[in-house]
Write an enzyme that holds these catalytic residues in place. Structure first.
Site, PDB file in Angstrom:
ATOM      1  N   GLY A 291       6.964  -0.468  -5.234  1.00  0.00           N
ATOM      2  CA  GLY A 291       7.996  -1.455  -5.532  1.00  0.00           C
ATOM      3  C   GLY A 291       7.614  -2.856  -5.092  1.00  0.00           C
ATOM      4  O   GLY A 291       6.430  -3.136  -4.888  1.00  0.00           O
TER       5      GLY A 291
ATOM      6  N   HIS B  97       1.331  -5.982 -10.335  1.00  0.00           N
ATOM      7  CA  HIS B  97       1.856  -4.719 -10.875  1.00  0.00           C
ATOM      8  C   HIS B  97       2.118  -4.859 -12.371  1.00  0.00           C
ATOM      9  O   HIS B  97       1.859  -3.938 -13.146  1.00  0.00           O
ATOM     10  CB  HIS B  97       3.185  -4.351 -10.205  1.00  0.00           C
ATOM     11  CG  HIS B  97       3.092  -4.096  -8.744  1.00  0.00           C
ATOM     12  ND1 HIS B  97       3.574  -4.966  -7.805  1.00  0.00           N
ATOM     13  CD2 HIS B  97       2.578  -3.048  -8.048  1.00  0.00           C
ATOM     14  CE1 HIS B  97       3.375  -4.480  -6.602  1.00  0.00           C
ATOM     15  NE2 HIS B  97       2.764  -3.313  -6.712  1.00  0.00           N
TER      16      HIS B  97
ATOM     17  N   ARG C 241       2.785  -7.997   0.351  1.00  0.00           N
ATOM     18  CA  ARG C 241       2.832  -8.500   1.737  1.00  0.00           C
ATOM     19  C   ARG C 241       2.722 -10.029   1.809  1.00  0.00           C
ATOM     20  O   ARG C 241       2.958 -10.604   2.870  1.00  0.00           O
ATOM     21  CB  ARG C 241       1.732  -7.850   2.573  1.00  0.00           C
ATOM     22  CG  ARG C 241       1.993  -6.380   2.825  1.00  0.00           C
ATOM     23  CD  ARG C 241       1.133  -5.793   3.932  1.00  0.00           C
ATOM     24  NE  ARG C 241       1.611  -4.495   4.353  1.00  0.00           N
ATOM     25  CZ  ARG C 241       1.143  -3.322   3.908  1.00  0.00           C
ATOM     26  NH1 ARG C 241       0.172  -3.308   3.023  1.00  0.00           N
ATOM     27  NH2 ARG C 241       1.645  -2.186   4.334  1.00  0.00           N
TER      28      ARG C 241
END
Ligand code: PAF
Length: 284
Positions: free
Chosen positions: A30, A36, A193
């Site tokens: 996620g 992504h 992150r």
């Protein structure tokens, strides 16, 4: 369509298979970003139906890591997937994936353990048990979804290499599709992150890309001695960087190299403002 149970996903995929459709799987934790999205777009372009799994996998986090504060943005992620043409978002709970008893202690869970040779280097050195957790959950996702293809980013090149090895060693009938690293305009590799980085940290974080770029430039000019190439990093690192590793390995089997060649991948991990960042670049 947002599904939370293994049973629902199985039924849906069974239906697609009956219709002769190809299925792609994009496993994620996620907090989806452009990186992504590039995996998802590739999957959508190559498969009739695409499943994106969103699961912050507790067993791949080591003690003291950011499991609790790992960004969870299911609503936004589901919207992004829908807009990108994804058929199913699979977002199970930890108990759905592992069972209540298995979640309480590791003593009850069957693990997939990747080879020591591939694991005991790069991120595996500081993240003991991390790749056991990754291989276990990825193997479970492969079994649940039974996709024809699965998409993984080259950003996590060690993970990609270990998953390929698992697929080969365990004869898993799936095609692994690698996807290139997506970077911000500055060169910073996209990562969930990065959200933890302050504006100032972000400037210092550019060092990773600069080091990799410099090394590649030197290699292209004819320098192949790995020690000499490593030393070029000294000019870029300063007190804001806590370098964990800068390694030169063969891209396929992760064997260490002393003379770089076109199949050498340079791996770097560095903490900036307390945030652990990784990046890599193929020299060829
Ligand atoms: O790369 C990730 O986000 C995770 O390691 C993966 C492959 C989804 C397994 O949890």
């Amino acid at each position: 369509m947002l599904l939370h149970t293994i049973k629902e996903v199985r039924e849906q995929v069974k239906q697609w298979k009956k219709e002769g459709l190809t299925v792609g799987l994009v496993p994620t934790m996620g907090a989806l970003h452009e990186g992504h999205l590039s995996l998802i777009q590739k999957a959508v372009s190559q498969c009739d139906k695409v499943v994106v799994s969103i699961f912050v996998n507790p067993i791949q986090f080591c003690p003291g890591e950011d499991l609790d504060k790992y960004p969870r943005t299911l609503e936004a992620d589901t919207k992004l997937c829908q807009d990108a043409g994804v058929s199913v978002v699979f977002a199970p709970t930890p108990a759905e994936m592992y069972g209540e008893r298995e979640m309480r202690t590791n003593d009850f869970l069957t693990y997939v353990i990747p080879p020591f040779f591939h694991v005991h280097k790069l991120c595996g050195k500081s993240r003991v048990g991390h790749f056991d957790g990754v291989c276990t959950v990825v193997n479970k996702l492969f079994n649940i979804v039974q996709a024809d293809r699965a998409y993984f980013g080259e950003k996590d090149a060690q993970q990609l290499s270990i998953i390929r090895k698992m697929v080969e060693d365990l004869n898993i009938p799936i095609e692994i599709v690698p996807c290139p690293i997506i970077r911000e305009e500055s060169g910073l590799a996209l990562s969930s992150r990065n959200k933890y980085l302050s504006a100032e940290d972000k400037v210092h974080a550019l060092a990773l890309y600069q080091i990799l770029n410099n090394i590649k430039l030197c290699y292209k000019k004819g320098v192949t001695d790995v020690q000499a190439l490593k030393e070029t990093a000294i000019f870029i690192l300063n007190e804001h960087h806590d370098l964990e590793y800068l390694e030169f390995l063969d891209d396929k089997d992760l064997e260490e190299v002393t003379e770089a060649n076109d199949n050498t991948r340079v791996f770097i991990a560095c903490k900036v403002g307390g945030v652990r960042l990784i990046d890599n670049m193929l020299l060829g």
